[in-house]
Design an enzyme around this catalytic site. Structure first.
Site, PDB file in Angstrom:
ATOM      1  N   SER A   8     -43.556  34.595 -11.904  1.00 25.37           N
ATOM      2  CA  SER A   8     -43.873  33.357 -11.106  1.00 25.37           C
ATOM      3  C   SER A   8     -45.322  33.255 -11.859  1.00 25.37           C
ATOM      4  O   SER A   8     -45.540  32.773 -13.235  1.00 25.37           O
ATOM      5  CB  SER A   8     -44.015  33.445  -9.713  1.00 25.37           C
ATOM      6  OG  SER A   8     -42.676  33.674  -9.367  1.00 25.37           O
ATOM      7  N   LYS A  50     -48.344  14.811  10.320  1.00 27.45           N
ATOM      8  CA  LYS A  50     -49.649  15.535  10.148  1.00 27.45           C
ATOM      9  C   LYS A  50     -49.420  16.800  10.424  1.00 27.45           C
ATOM     10  O   LYS A  50     -48.747  17.170  11.728  1.00 27.45           O
ATOM     11  CB  LYS A  50     -50.642  14.726  11.128  1.00 27.45           C
ATOM     12  CG  LYS A  50     -51.944  15.592  11.185  1.00 27.45           C
ATOM     13  CD  LYS A  50     -52.417  15.592   9.948  1.00 27.45           C
ATOM     14  CE  LYS A  50     -54.032  16.235   9.868  1.00 27.45           C
ATOM     15  NZ  LYS A  50     -54.551  16.503   8.664  1.00 27.45           N
TER      16      LYS A  50
END
Length: 325
Positions: free
Chosen positions: A123, A175
């Site tokens: 990764s 949000k």
């Protein structure tokens, strides 16, 4: 009686003066050593760098690290002839891996650079390895895990069972979503999916460009799996099997580096505890002023150790075995 009192007062006065000058001398000595150490690590010409190859190590989880960036910038200006980067990392944050990749790419523009994969370059660790024009891996190294993810715990059912409800007031539905306290809405999941796909597209594009892969070859390696070094060679994720000697031999053959150059460690994040000369000076001066307990703690590293807090918030480029396996 008066004579004895005067003697005692004089002795106390002398003792205070002696303590003052001892402390002053200790502070001056430590400051001088710190200044010398800072000068030697911040200057362009590092001790022992001339006529040698720098060995740097990328270990553990990768995150943003501006001390590491500064150290690599100093290495750019040093007189080291080339750089061997040893990587043993399962990855970390995508932002941290990108920052490290950019720093190594700038370094490679100034000095020949080769990567050696030790236990793992997965990764974000593989993103860092992509900065090199040549990647060497051991036969049993783990390489790849090309992909990104966002993970978060969802405690909604647990809170429901214990009778706890988290209330909130926010400016818009997305949000701070998801928050782990309520089921993830389809809109929040779609927003996260867009983030992951965009970062994944960047990662794929970087692998395709740096390893010169066509689309079918890229699809074969970019499904999140890790590969052994032996497999990675055939898949063009790495260039060669071997170790540091193999990497140095490539530098000699391809970059015309002298074959007899020594390889010396270059630390990316030196701490006070790593500076033996500074530790020794501190111990000696503190013992001289009558503070042996503090000196012993410094000698043992007890006051100079720091704990790495790996902040892994955000999008991750990280490999780890599945818990179900």
């Amino acid at each position: 009686m008066s004579f004895d009192s005067d003697v005692i007062v004089d002795r106390r006065r002398i003792r205070r003066k002696l303590t003052f000058w001892r402390v002053t001398a200790a502070v001056v000595a430590i400051a001088a050593v710190v200044a010398i150490g800072a000068a030697s690590t911040s200057s362009g010409s590092l001790p022992g760098s001339s006529g040698s190859i720098a060995r740097i190590k990328i270990d553990g989880l990768i995150r943003s690290d501006y001390d590491r960036v500064a150290a690599l910038e100093r290495l750019e200006k040093s007189s080291y002839e080339a750089v061997v980067v040893h990587i043993n990392s399962p990855g970390g944050t995508t932002a941290g891996a990108e920052q490290l990749y950019d720093s190594l790419a700038r370094l490679k523009a100034k000095k020949p650079l080769v990567v050696v994969v030790e236990g793992m370059a997965a990764s974000g660790g593989y993103i860092a390895a992509l900065s090199a024009d040549h990647i060497v891996a051991r036969q049993s190294s783990l390489v790849g895990s090309i992909g990104v993810l966002i993970q978060y715990p969802n405690l909604a059912e647990l809170l429901k069972n214990v009778g706890v409800k988290v209330e909130e007031v926010k400016s818009s539905p997305l949000k701070a979503a998801p928050n782990g306290f309520e089921p993830t809405s389809p809109e929040a999941r779609a927003a996260l999916d867009a983030l992951v796909k965009d970062s994944y597209a960047w990662f794929r594009g970087l692998v395709k460009e740096r390893r010169s892969l066509d689309d079918p070859s890229l699809d074969k390696v970019a499904d999140g799996r890790v590969f052994t070094g032996r497999q990675a060679v055939g898949l063009k994720l790495v260039d060669q099997l071997g170790d540091e000697k193999t990497a140095v031999a490539w530098l000699v053959a391809q970059k015309k580096i002298k074959a007899d150059l020594p390889v010396r460690d270059y630390k990316l994040s030196p701490r006070l505890g790593d500076m033996t000369f500074l530790r020794t000076a501190a111990v000696v001066t503190l013992e001289a002023v009558g503070l042996p307990s503090i000196a012993h703690k410094i000698a043992d590293g007890g006051m100079l150790q720091s704990v790495d807090q790996y902040g892994l918030d955000g999008i991750l480029a990280l490999w780890r075995p599945s818990a179900s396996n």
